[in-house]
Design a protein around this motif. Sequence first.
Motif, PDB file in Angstrom:
ATOM      1  N   ASN A  97      29.058  43.676  39.386  1.00 38.11           N
ATOM      2  CA  ASN A  97      30.065  42.715  38.944  1.00 38.11           C
ATOM      3  C   ASN A  97      31.365  43.425  38.615  1.00 38.11           C
ATOM      4  O   ASN A  97      31.355  44.523  38.051  1.00 38.11           O
ATOM      5  CB  ASN A  97      29.571  41.974  37.695  1.00 38.11           C
ATOM      6  N   PRO A  98      32.502  42.807  38.940  1.00 40.39           N
ATOM      7  CA  PRO A  98      33.801  43.429  38.644  1.00 40.39           C
ATOM      8  C   PRO A  98      34.035  43.479  37.138  1.00 40.39           C
ATOM      9  O   PRO A  98      33.707  42.543  36.420  1.00 40.39           O
ATOM     10  CB  PRO A  98      34.805  42.496  39.317  1.00 40.39           C
ATOM     11  N   THR A  99      34.592  44.589  36.664  1.00 37.18           N
ATOM     12  CA  THR A  99      34.878  44.706  35.230  1.00 37.18           C
ATOM     13  C   THR A  99      36.372  44.806  34.970  1.00 37.18           C
ATOM     14  O   THR A  99      36.804  44.712  33.830  1.00 37.18           O
ATOM     15  CB  THR A  99      34.199  45.948  34.629  1.00 37.18           C
ATOM     16  N   THR A 100      37.154  45.033  36.032  1.00 41.23           N
ATOM     17  CA  THR A 100      38.608  45.042  35.861  1.00 41.23           C
ATOM     18  C   THR A 100      39.205  44.042  36.853  1.00 41.23           C
ATOM     19  O   THR A 100      38.553  43.651  37.823  1.00 41.23           O
ATOM     20  CB  THR A 100      39.214  46.424  36.166  1.00 41.23           C
ATOM     21  N   VAL A 101      40.451  43.648  36.575  1.00 40.32           N
ATOM     22  CA  VAL A 101      41.108  42.690  37.461  1.00 40.32           C
ATOM     23  C   VAL A 101      41.270  43.281  38.862  1.00 40.32           C
ATOM     24  O   VAL A 101      41.127  42.581  39.872  1.00 40.32           O
ATOM     25  CB  VAL A 101      42.459  42.246  36.865  1.00 40.32           C
ATOM     26  N   GLN A 121      50.458  35.157  37.867  1.00 39.25           N
ATOM     27  CA  GLN A 121      51.273  34.965  39.063  1.00 39.25           C
ATOM     28  C   GLN A 121      50.951  36.004  40.135  1.00 39.25           C
ATOM     29  O   GLN A 121      50.770  35.662  41.308  1.00 39.25           O
ATOM     30  CB  GLN A 121      52.751  35.037  38.696  1.00 39.25           C
ATOM     31  N   SER A 122      50.824  37.277  39.709  1.00 38.06           N
ATOM     32  CA  SER A 122      50.554  38.287  40.737  1.00 38.06           C
ATOM     33  C   SER A 122      49.116  38.190  41.238  1.00 38.06           C
ATOM     34  O   SER A 122      48.846  38.474  42.407  1.00 38.06           O
ATOM     35  CB  SER A 122      50.895  39.694  40.235  1.00 38.06           C
ATOM     36  N   PHE A 123      48.201  37.750  40.358  1.00 42.91           N
ATOM     37  CA  PHE A 123      46.829  37.546  40.832  1.00 42.91           C
ATOM     38  C   PHE A 123      46.780  36.407  41.851  1.00 42.91           C
ATOM     39  O   PHE A 123      46.156  36.523  42.906  1.00 42.91           O
ATOM     40  CB  PHE A 123      45.903  37.233  39.651  1.00 42.91           C
ATOM     41  N   ALA A 124      47.478  35.312  41.549  1.00 38.63           N
ATOM     42  CA  ALA A 124      47.462  34.151  42.443  1.00 38.63           C
ATOM     43  C   ALA A 124      48.138  34.460  43.777  1.00 38.63           C
ATOM     44  O   ALA A 124      47.831  33.839  44.798  1.00 38.63           O
ATOM     45  CB  ALA A 124      48.142  32.967  41.768  1.00 38.63           C
ATOM     46  N   ALA A 125      49.058  35.438  43.759  1.00 40.47           N
ATOM     47  CA  ALA A 125      49.765  35.784  44.998  1.00 40.47           C
ATOM     48  C   ALA A 125      48.827  36.345  46.059  1.00 40.47           C
ATOM     49  O   ALA A 125      49.140  36.327  47.251  1.00 40.47           O
ATOM     50  CB  ALA A 125      50.868  36.786  44.688  1.00 40.47           C
TER      51      ALA A 125
END
Lengths: 339, 444
Positions: free
Chosen positions: B183-187, B254-258
Amino acid sequence: MAAHSEGTSAAAPTRTGVVGGGGSAAVALPPARRRSRGSGSWRARLEIALLSAPALVVFLAFVIFPVAMAAYYGFFDWHGYGKATDFVGFRNYTTILEDPDFHSALLHNGLIVVFSLVIQGPLSILLALLLNRRMRGQSLLRVLLFVPYVIAEVVVGTGWSLMLQTDGAVNGLLQKAGFTALKTDWLSSPSVAIWTLIGIITWKYVGFAVIIMLAGLQGIPTELNEAAAIDGASYWQIQRRITLPLLGPTLRIWAFLSIIGALQLFDLTYIVWGQYISSTAGTSTMATYMVSNGRNAGAFGYGNAVAVVLFLISLVVALIYQRFVLRRDTQGALTGGGR
Amino acid sequence: MKTSVVVKSSALVGVLALAAACGGSSGSSSSSAAASGAAGGSGGGSGKSVTLTFWHNSTTGAGKAFWDKTAADFTAAHPNVKIKVQAIQNEDLDGKLQTALNAGSGPDIFLQRGGGKMAAMAKAGQLMDITGVITDATKKVIPDAALAANSIDGKTYAMPVAVLPGGFWYSKDVFKKAGITTNPTTVAELQADVQKIKGAGTSAIALGAKDAWPAAHWYYFFALRECSPDTLSKAASSMTFDDPCWLKAGQDLQSFAATKPYNPGFLTTSAQQGAGSSAGLVANHKAAMELMGAWDPGVIGSLTPDKKPLADLDWFPFPEVSGGQGKPGSILGGIDGYSCSAKADKQACGDFMNYIATTPVQEGYYKAFAAPPVNTEAQAVVTEPYLKNVVKAYSSAPFVSEWLDTVYGQNVGNALNVAVVDLLAGKTDPAGVVKAVSAAAKKA
């Protein structure tokens, strides 16, 4: 009743000049007549009072009282629980008038009014002319056109919102038909969504307009058309010079209903775009603004103020329309009424 | 409003009931019988006969049966107290309750969704302050934090029954197909996984932005990671959002959604209605995961083709953000509870509040609703691995915040939710979110 309408028609010419000049009209009536009306009036009034009282009570309780309460709550910062205590004067109203979201909702209502009239009007007249001729399958066509109007808004909204999803039926159809370039985000792209809404409104309400136009067309005596045809007028000349002018009253009444309906549009937007994203998608209306900034935000005082603004805008538009557009159609019926 | 809370709770009580009904809930009857004995000690009060009306929103299945049984068991232990149970359809409940309370004919006991609505009810003097009636036995099993979440100015206005923290609900099969083993632990890891899943031909993250609050969850979690607990708590009372961390949270989102992690058409996707909703996409393996509260297993279960719990469902917490001021491991979670009306009989209603907090009743609640109970002893009987993970993450979290739209009240919460949708739609920027929230705070 006959005396009444006779009286009003006599009064009408004097009235055009002076608003509310009922007194001068009454003076113009023969004295004998006034006496005969006056002698039975207490009885007539009692009858009117008795017969209209139940309706009046219901009207006061369920129309006037709620409107008055909305106006009252509009002056408070009220969150819906307990008594309204935080009086804020006209603050809610100034906030509404300064809110860019309200401006865009108003703009959307305006667009819907204009495009409902511009698209549905000519389209419904053409369809009505077509359906007014004798032909096979006429009844079936009339039914098919009228069906969307009969279907509940909830069903229409849900159906279209499913079909217009990014991976929905409409884009699927376009893909299959080879129009891949036309595929778009019908509901969430702000430059497209308002046109999607206007499209759905047209689909839903054009049948209603057609039925009204058809009724109007049937009221036009066929002798006029026949006489014009004998005089050598072409089909289009007949429609332009005879049918359209005589369809005028019907058109004006339809346009009135259409404008008021468009100003108060709520259900289609609310169902297709939901409670929250109509302003994001650019399809908000004053009514959806009222719900999202009133009930959804728990600001019931503010929502009531929006309701009052919406009511006033509709009332002013309706009065102006009656005064300047419907006047000739309703003379002696709606605008008369004085003694 | 907690419109979000309304919908979330509808998920909890309404839809989970469905799932529970399907998942089999045979165990609740025996535990409730034991519960009546446990609570019997507080006795029948003064002995006068009291009837309490009780409104909840579980109109079908195991949830409805649970409350009927709980009320009957309580009456068996307190013969002078009758409880008239009325199940009201979830979407009708709020309006009906509000009208009834204002008309002075409200129920004695009712579902409490907390936040701005609870504050408004308390301010209007419609809620009973139950601080004094909560027994030591209750305090032993119900965490202070859960009681605090239902308190205003030190006065407790509702008894919590379930904890519903948020995190990622995902399909193990879809993850495996995309070659993801941990499982991912960081963005950054989450972003890499998103690209892997998209590469395997599935939508990565399902998002029901049509309902606004699911989209806003993303902002809440980024704010939880970027802002210190102090900033988050202070904002609740000061209603000022000028700390730079609020802006940073918006920039993170915003940068994640990009990177386009969400399902196509997410702006008009609803959260819980039908196979095309975000929960439906996860239920049908059309999307790999969803950021949601702990009511989601039930919602997803009700939308699988066979209406049974998703077999390969699992959970992981929201990943950490480097450089943020939030305490690692912090979690967001709502708490549902029950309130007494100010007009209710204090002794009888207080007894009932303590009764629904007891371990056997709470175990019954978990079995009926498939949701993590708030009672720490009852949490021990949770069997689903994903619910165990949730409970573990919740109880070991250094800081727990309610959903931000609940914390900041209906007006600001609603503005926040809508502003986040605007951000995801590209209609506004991170500064615009802060501006919208601040503007709403001035209105409140």
